[in-house]
Design a protein around this motif. Structure first.
Motif, PDB file in Angstrom:
ATOM      1  N   SER A 148       0.829  -1.195   0.000  1.00 13.35           N
ATOM      2  CA  SER A 148       0.000   0.000   0.000  1.00 13.35           C
ATOM      3  C   SER A 148       0.873   1.258   0.000  1.00 13.35           C
ATOM      4  CB  SER A 148      -0.922   0.003   1.220  1.00 13.35           C
ATOM      5  OG  SER A 148      -1.760   1.133   1.202  1.00 13.35           O
ATOM      6  N   VAL A 149       0.456   2.257  -0.761  1.00 16.26           N
ATOM      7  CA  VAL A 149       1.192   3.519  -0.875  1.00 16.26           C
ATOM      8  C   VAL A 149       0.283   4.651  -0.424  1.00 16.26           C
ATOM      9  CG1 VAL A 149       2.333   5.099  -2.477  1.00 16.26           C
ATOM     10  CG2 VAL A 149       2.540   2.628  -2.808  1.00 16.26           C
ATOM     11  N   PRO A 150       0.744   5.551   0.461  1.00 15.96           N
ATOM     12  CA  PRO A 150      -0.078   6.702   0.837  1.00 15.96           C
ATOM     13  C   PRO A 150      -0.391   7.551  -0.393  1.00 15.96           C
ATOM     14  CG  PRO A 150       1.834   6.496   2.287  1.00 15.96           C
ATOM     15  CD  PRO A 150       2.046   5.538   1.152  1.00 15.96           C
ATOM     16  N   ILE A 151      -1.563   8.111  -0.443  1.00 13.94           N
ATOM     17  CA  ILE A 151      -1.979   8.815  -1.646  1.00 13.94           C
ATOM     18  C   ILE A 151      -1.060   9.976  -1.976  1.00 13.94           C
ATOM     19  CG2 ILE A 151      -3.610  10.378  -0.484  1.00 13.94           C
ATOM     20  CD1 ILE A 151      -5.463   9.766  -2.990  1.00 13.94           C
ATOM     21  N   GLU A 152      -0.513  10.636  -0.958  1.00 13.00           N
ATOM     22  CA  GLU A 152       0.363  11.792  -1.212  1.00 13.00           C
ATOM     23  C   GLU A 152       1.719  11.379  -1.781  1.00 13.00           C
ATOM     24  OE1 GLU A 152       0.772  10.629   3.156  1.00 13.00           O
ATOM     25  OE2 GLU A 152      -0.869  10.934   1.699  1.00 13.00           O
ATOM     26  N   VAL A 225       0.474  -9.946  -8.523  1.00  7.08           N
ATOM     27  CA  VAL A 225       1.334  -9.332  -7.504  1.00  7.08           C
ATOM     28  C   VAL A 225       0.518  -8.670  -6.402  1.00  7.08           C
ATOM     29  CG1 VAL A 225       3.334  -9.015  -9.003  1.00  7.08           C
ATOM     30  CG2 VAL A 225       1.583  -7.231  -8.913  1.00  7.08           C
ATOM     31  N   GLY A 226      -0.772  -9.011  -6.329  1.00  5.79           N
ATOM     32  CA  GLY A 226      -1.600  -8.538  -5.225  1.00  5.79           C
ATOM     33  C   GLY A 226      -2.311  -7.232  -5.461  1.00  5.79           C
ATOM     34  N   GLY A 227      -2.249  -6.698  -6.672  1.00  6.78           N
ATOM     35  CA  GLY A 227      -2.956  -5.475  -6.992  1.00  6.78           C
ATOM     36  C   GLY A 227      -4.425  -5.728  -7.271  1.00  6.78           C
ATOM     37  N   VAL A 228      -5.156  -4.641  -7.478  1.00  6.75           N
ATOM     38  CA  VAL A 228      -6.604  -4.716  -7.679  1.00  6.75           C
ATOM     39  C   VAL A 228      -6.956  -4.062  -9.004  1.00  6.75           C
ATOM     40  CG1 VAL A 228      -8.868  -4.181  -6.710  1.00  6.75           C
ATOM     41  CG2 VAL A 228      -6.913  -4.540  -5.180  1.00  6.75           C
ATOM     42  N   VAL A 229      -7.817  -4.732  -9.780  1.00  9.68           N
ATOM     43  CA  VAL A 229      -8.279  -4.191 -11.061  1.00  9.68           C
ATOM     44  C   VAL A 229      -9.801  -4.236 -11.074  1.00  9.68           C
ATOM     45  CG1 VAL A 229      -8.182  -4.357 -13.571  1.00  9.68           C
ATOM     46  CG2 VAL A 229      -6.196  -5.057 -12.202  1.00  9.68           C
ATOM     47  N   SER A 230     -10.414  -3.096 -11.346  1.00 11.85           N
ATOM     48  CA  SER A 230     -11.871  -3.005 -11.394  1.00 11.85           C
ATOM     49  C   SER A 230     -12.244  -1.922 -12.400  1.00 11.85           C
ATOM     50  CB  SER A 230     -12.428  -2.646 -10.011  1.00 11.85           C
ATOM     51  OG  SER A 230     -12.115  -1.292  -9.678  1.00 11.85           O
ATOM     52  N   SER A 249      -2.378  -0.477  -6.658  1.00 10.38           N
ATOM     53  CA  SER A 249      -1.851  -1.274  -5.558  1.00 10.38           C
ATOM     54  C   SER A 249      -2.926  -1.401  -4.485  1.00 10.38           C
ATOM     55  CB  SER A 249      -0.599  -0.606  -4.985  1.00 10.38           C
ATOM     56  OG  SER A 249      -0.896   0.711  -4.543  1.00 10.38           O
ATOM     57  N   PRO A 250      -2.836  -2.433  -3.632  1.00 11.57           N
ATOM     58  CA  PRO A 250      -3.864  -2.612  -2.599  1.00 11.57           C
ATOM     59  C   PRO A 250      -3.846  -1.451  -1.609  1.00 11.57           C
ATOM     60  CG  PRO A 250      -1.977  -4.036  -2.188  1.00 11.57           C
ATOM     61  CD  PRO A 250      -1.756  -3.416  -3.538  1.00 11.57           C
ATOM     62  N   GLY A 251      -4.975  -1.186  -1.010  1.00  8.90           N
ATOM     63  CA  GLY A 251      -5.054  -0.063  -0.078  1.00  8.90           C
ATOM     64  C   GLY A 251      -5.290   1.232  -0.808  1.00  8.90           C
ATOM     65  N   LEU A 252      -4.393   1.566  -1.727  1.00  7.61           N
ATOM     66  CA  LEU A 252      -4.563   2.779  -2.514  1.00  7.61           C
ATOM     67  C   LEU A 252      -5.810   2.679  -3.382  1.00  7.61           C
ATOM     68  CD1 LEU A 252      -3.391   5.534  -3.370  1.00  7.61           C
ATOM     69  CD2 LEU A 252      -2.103   4.322  -5.143  1.00  7.61           C
ATOM     70  N   HIS A 253      -6.093   1.493  -3.875  1.00 15.67           N
ATOM     71  CA  HIS A 253      -7.303   1.292  -4.690  1.00 15.67           C
ATOM     72  C   HIS A 253      -8.545   1.683  -3.896  1.00 15.67           C
ATOM     73  CE1 HIS A 253     -10.565  -0.879  -6.734  1.00 15.67           C
ATOM     74  NE2 HIS A 253      -9.821  -0.815  -7.817  1.00 15.67           N
ATOM     75  N   GLU A 254      -8.627   1.204  -2.671  1.00 15.38           N
ATOM     76  CA  GLU A 254      -9.789   1.507  -1.836  1.00 15.38           C
ATOM     77  C   GLU A 254      -9.860   2.993  -1.505  1.00 15.38           C
ATOM     78  OE1 GLU A 254     -11.779   0.090   2.433  1.00 15.38           O
ATOM     79  OE2 GLU A 254      -9.899  -0.783   1.725  1.00 15.38           O
TER      80      GLU A 254
END
Length: 264
Positions: A148-152, A225-230, A249-254
């Motif tokens: 997960s990557v912080p949005i900033e 690699v655990g990412g999310v596609v929608s 990436s996960p977390g950032l997607h949400e």
């Protein structure tokens, strides 16, 4: 039962051969045609490359079906069986004008589930590939799981044409998002941009309208690699029709989905 090892071996050989042919074409003039609009280009190289893959698939795996961008494959109403989803040159405008930032994209699906995915950056000789359950790789080096990557701190890719008023989405949401992240890029090849998300070169990719051959391979890479596609509403992609696409990436997607994309 399918021999996925043999299918993988064949795809790699065909991609290598097609890549060499495309690079040789850099020295020759192109025949360029438009498709749906003046900015939707197709070249003789697109058509020749698709014919090359389709011919090899039909001869080697006659029971498989093909969905291809240039219309030389099968007319499908489902993804039952084994279906190859092929974009011979994703980023044709880049290919025509720059001879870089384009890719061969191939996704192999079984009953709607992505089994093998390949995105080949022809100019830089970078092959991103994945097999379901076995990880994703770039030129033989395994890609790490995404974190997960912080949005900033996020570097995202957005098709710049969607940052102006359009009929598909409230552009103000994307403008707001663009002001929150570390940076915004646009490369002009959906397949490469999704491969960049899988490899961590980008943290997210958003676009309003892609066809299955644009995202079929990249979806497999990212999910491996655990990412999310929608789509931009957070729903699963329709693998037979055009979609909006949101890969991250996960977390950032949400975070992006709930704070910037969904109606408030």
């Amino acid at each position: 039962m399918e021999n996925w090892t043999e299918i993988d071996r064949r795809v790699r050989l065909w991609i290598e051969e097609a890549g060499k042919a495309i690079r040789r074409s850099f020295k020759h003039s192109l025949s360029i045609q438009t498709k749906s609009n003046p900015n939707d280009l197709v070249t003789n190289i697109d058509k020749e490359t698709e014919r090359f893959f389709i011919s090899n698939v039909r001869q080697t795996f006659p029971g498989h079906l093909i969905l291809g961008e240039e219309g030389q494959g099968d007319h499908l109403s489902s993804l039952n069986g084994i279906v190859w989803i092929i974009d011979p040159i994703d980023g044709t405008m880049n290919f025509v004008h720059q001879q870089r930032h384009f890719a061969i994209s191939i996704g192999v699906y079984e009953d709607g589930v992505g089994r093998l995915g390949y995105v080949y950056d022809v100019t830089h000789d970078e092959l991103y590939c994945a097999e379901r359950g076995k990880g994703a790789y770039m030129n033989g080096v395994q890609l790490p799981k995404l974190s997960s990557v912080p949005i900033e701190k996020a570097l995202i890719a957005v098709n710049a044409t969607w940052l102006v008023k359009n009929a598909y989405f409230d552009e103000r949401k994307l403008v707001e998002l663009a002001t929150k992240v570390r940076g915004v890029r646009s490369y002009g090849s959906a397949a490469l941009e999704m491969a960049y998300v899988a490899s961590g070169r980008l943290d997210s990719y958003l676009t309003m309208r892609l066809s299955p051959w644009d995202f079929a391979a990249g979806k497999i890479l990212i999910e491996e690699v655990g990412g999310v596609v929608s789509n931009l509403s957070g729903e699963p992609l329709d693998m037979l029709n055009r979609n909006s696409v949101f890969a991250s990436s996960p977390g950032l997607h949400e975070t992006i989905l709930h704070h910037f994309l969904l109606e408030k």
